[in-house]
Design a protein around this motif. Structure first.
Motif, mmCIF file in Angstrom:
data_model
loop_
_atom_site.group_PDB
_atom_site.id
_atom_site.type_symbol
_atom_site.label_atom_id
_atom_site.label_comp_id
_atom_site.label_asym_id
_atom_site.label_seq_id
_atom_site.Cartn_x
_atom_site.Cartn_y
_atom_site.Cartn_z
ATOM 1 N N GLY A 256 35.939 -5.621 61.251
ATOM 2 C CA GLY A 256 36.157 -4.206 60.979
ATOM 3 C C GLY A 256 36.541 -3.955 59.529
ATOM 4 N N HIS A 257 37.154 -2.795 59.317
ATOM 5 C CA HIS A 257 37.522 -2.344 57.982
ATOM 6 C C HIS A 257 38.690 -3.171 57.447
ATOM 7 C CE1 HIS A 257 39.570 0.932 55.406
ATOM 8 N NE2 HIS A 257 38.525 0.499 54.726
ATOM 9 N N VAL A 258 38.617 -3.558 56.152
ATOM 10 C CA VAL A 258 39.693 -4.346 55.543
ATOM 11 C C VAL A 258 40.288 -3.702 54.293
ATOM 12 C CG1 VAL A 258 38.804 -6.519 56.443
ATOM 13 C CG2 VAL A 258 38.132 -5.779 54.158
ATOM 14 N N GLY A 259 39.600 -2.719 53.691
ATOM 15 C CA GLY A 259 40.146 -2.128 52.481
ATOM 16 C C GLY A 259 39.115 -1.327 51.716
ATOM 17 N N PHE A 260 39.391 -1.118 50.425
ATOM 18 C CA PHE A 260 38.536 -0.297 49.577
ATOM 19 C C PHE A 260 38.350 -0.971 48.219
ATOM 20 C CE2 PHE A 260 40.478 2.720 52.502
ATOM 21 C CZ PHE A 260 39.371 3.459 52.919
ATOM 22 N N ALA A 261 37.249 -0.617 47.541
ATOM 23 C CA ALA A 261 37.002 -1.060 46.173
ATOM 24 C C ALA A 261 36.561 0.135 45.340
ATOM 25 C CB ALA A 261 35.925 -2.140 46.131
ATOM 26 N N LEU A 262 36.997 0.173 44.082
ATOM 27 C CA LEU A 262 36.605 1.214 43.138
ATOM 28 C C LEU A 262 36.147 0.572 41.837
ATOM 29 C CD1 LEU A 262 39.384 3.913 43.612
ATOM 30 C CD2 LEU A 262 36.936 4.330 43.807
ATOM 31 N N GLN A 263 35.094 1.132 41.250
ATOM 32 C CA GLN A 263 34.587 0.666 39.959
ATOM 33 C C GLN A 263 34.371 1.872 39.053
ATOM 34 O OE1 GLN A 263 31.555 -1.258 42.440
ATOM 35 N NE2 GLN A 263 31.539 -2.942 40.958
ATOM 36 N N THR A 264 34.827 1.766 37.806
ATOM 37 C CA THR A 264 34.594 2.789 36.793
ATOM 38 C C THR A 264 33.304 2.458 36.058
ATOM 39 O OG1 THR A 264 36.984 3.064 36.500
ATOM 40 C CG2 THR A 264 35.562 3.927 34.763
ATOM 41 N N LEU A 265 32.388 3.409 35.985
ATOM 42 C CA LEU A 265 31.077 3.172 35.386
ATOM 43 C C LEU A 265 30.961 3.872 34.030
ATOM 44 C CD1 LEU A 265 28.821 3.899 38.505
ATOM 45 C CD2 LEU A 265 30.113 1.817 37.957
ATOM 46 N N THR A 266 30.225 3.239 33.123
ATOM 47 C CA THR A 266 29.816 3.901 31.897
ATOM 48 C C THR A 266 28.304 4.096 31.985
ATOM 49 O OG1 THR A 266 29.648 3.710 29.487
ATOM 50 C CG2 THR A 266 29.830 1.652 30.718
ATOM 51 N N VAL A 267 27.884 5.349 32.017
ATOM 52 C CA VAL A 267 26.489 5.710 32.303
ATOM 53 C C VAL A 267 25.794 6.114 31.006
ATOM 54 C CG1 VAL A 267 24.985 7.191 33.690
ATOM 55 C CG2 VAL A 267 27.254 6.557 34.560
ATOM 56 N N ARG A 268 24.618 5.534 30.760
ATOM 57 C CA ARG A 268 23.869 5.855 29.544
ATOM 58 C C ARG A 268 22.398 5.503 29.748
ATOM 59 N NH1 ARG A 268 27.211 1.453 28.804
ATOM 60 N NH2 ARG A 268 26.250 -0.487 28.060
ATOM 61 N N PRO A 269 21.512 6.114 28.985
ATOM 62 C CA PRO A 269 20.082 5.777 29.126
ATOM 63 C C PRO A 269 19.815 4.335 28.761
ATOM 64 C CG PRO A 269 20.371 7.819 27.892
ATOM 65 C CD PRO A 269 21.729 7.185 28.011
ATOM 66 N N SER A 270 18.901 3.695 29.468
ATOM 67 C CA SER A 270 18.521 2.322 29.153
ATOM 68 C C SER A 270 17.700 2.275 27.884
ATOM 69 C CB SER A 270 17.712 1.741 30.316
ATOM 70 O OG SER A 270 17.124 0.502 29.934
ATOM 71 N N PRO A 271 17.853 1.228 27.054
ATOM 72 C CA PRO A 271 16.984 1.072 25.883
ATOM 73 C C PRO A 271 15.509 0.962 26.271
ATOM 74 C CG PRO A 271 18.872 -0.398 25.749
ATOM 75 C CD PRO A 271 18.878 0.175 27.123
ATOM 76 N N LEU A 272 15.232 0.591 27.534
ATOM 77 C CA LEU A 272 13.857 0.455 27.990
ATOM 78 C C LEU A 272 13.239 1.794 28.386
ATOM 79 C CD1 LEU A 272 14.293 -2.692 30.262
ATOM 80 C CD2 LEU A 272 13.523 -2.609 27.882
ATOM 81 N N ARG A 273 14.077 2.824 28.481
ATOM 82 C CA ARG A 273 13.585 4.114 28.946
ATOM 83 C C ARG A 273 12.628 4.717 27.920
ATOM 84 N NH1 ARG A 273 17.279 9.473 30.017
ATOM 85 N NH2 ARG A 273 15.757 10.645 31.258
ATOM 86 N N GLN A 274 11.489 5.154 28.388
ATOM 87 C CA GLN A 274 10.487 5.737 27.499
ATOM 88 C C GLN A 274 10.738 7.247 27.304
ATOM 89 O OE1 GLN A 274 8.166 3.807 25.950
ATOM 90 N NE2 GLN A 274 9.226 2.076 26.899
#
Length: 274
Positions: A256-274
């Motif tokens: 069953g359930h054991v806990g939670f996880a959180l992650q802080t993201l830094t979002v930006r366009p990929s260098p591969l993006r056309q």
């Protein structure tokens, strides 16, 4: 072990070289760029170092301490190179204890972990508040989620999902056959935590060839010690309007359930993006 069995055994993520030094293998390679280490196995390695340090400190004591919270901060680029780990007790105690582990590569600190442990007490009479359980791994389907990612680590894990995947949402289970460390015994919880950073890749809002969304940290809260090889995820990813994001996951084992996880993201366009 017969030679053919040894040849078939999956590579460990790290090989211990002694005195806190560990060499990552190709199985630990990250997903965002070549020559980078994925944080998931490094998180497992830091947990291993903390648990080994704590167990040695409290050898012979009657009341065990259980991991309640683990926070990781990623300080910079994680090169796929020999990693040195040092550990210290920041707040000693018999009922609560804070331990810190730092990973360094080429003389530069690259990640810090801080773990709170608390004494085990029988609270079964008042236990409650769990998230709804996930369907069992056997009830889900094998997933091709790794197809959109590079690096050895993502391709080293097995992932099963329930078919409800949508942008920024998914439910599933993950496990690996790869040992966390060769050359040292490690606790089950270290290997289990060594999978959790992968939550950020199973419920993507945007494809990684168009947008990058690496995490700066990972915080795990546990209300029960996890069991078994499978890590269950019920994950939601949110992107804000100014380059920030959050990955939020309810964590499960097969009980069953054991806990939670959180992650802080830094979002930006990929260098591969056309």
């Amino acid at each position: 072990m017969p030679a053919d069995a040894a040849a078939a055994a999956p590579d460990p993520y790290f090989v211990a070289h002694g005195e806190g030094r560990y060499a990552p293998t190709a199985a630990a390679e990250g997903a965002w760029q070549p020559g980078e280490m994925h944080f998931a196995p490094l998180g497992g390695l830091l947990t291993h170092a903390i648990e080994a340090h704590r167990i040695e400190r409290h050898a012979g004591e009657a009341a065990p301490l259980r991991l309640s919270r683990m926070t990781f901060d990623i300080l910079g680029f994680l090169a796929l190179e020999e990693t040195t780990v040092r550990v210290e007790t920041r707040r000693p105690g018999r009922t609560i204890e804070l331990t810190e582990a730092t990973a360094s590569i080429a003389g530069r600190d690259v990640a810090v972990a801080r773990a709170w442990h608390s004494v085990a007490v029988d609270t079964a009479a008042v236990a409650g508040g769990d998230a709804e359980p996930l369907p069992a791994p056997a009830a889900m389907q094998a997933s091709d989620f790794a197809k959109g990612w590079g690096g050895g680590y993502v391709h080293s894990v097995e992932f099963r999902e329930d078919g409800s995947r949508a942008p920024g949402r998914n439910r599933g289970w993950q496990r690996t056959a790869h040992p966390l460390v060769a050359g040292e015994a490690y606790e089950h919880i270290a290997a289990w935590i060594g999978l959790i950073d992968g939550a950020n890749g199973i419920a993507v809002r945007e494809q990684p060839d168009a947008w990058m969304f690496p995490n700066l940290d990972l915080t795990i809260h546990l209300h029960r010690e996890p069991e078994g090889a499978w890590v269950g995820y019920e994950t939601t990813v949110s992107f804000g309007p100014a380059g920030q994001g959050i990955t939020h996951t309810a964590l499960h084992d097969e009980r069953g359930h054991v806990g939670f996880a959180l992650q802080t993201l830094t979002v930006r366009p990929s260098p591969l993006r056309q």
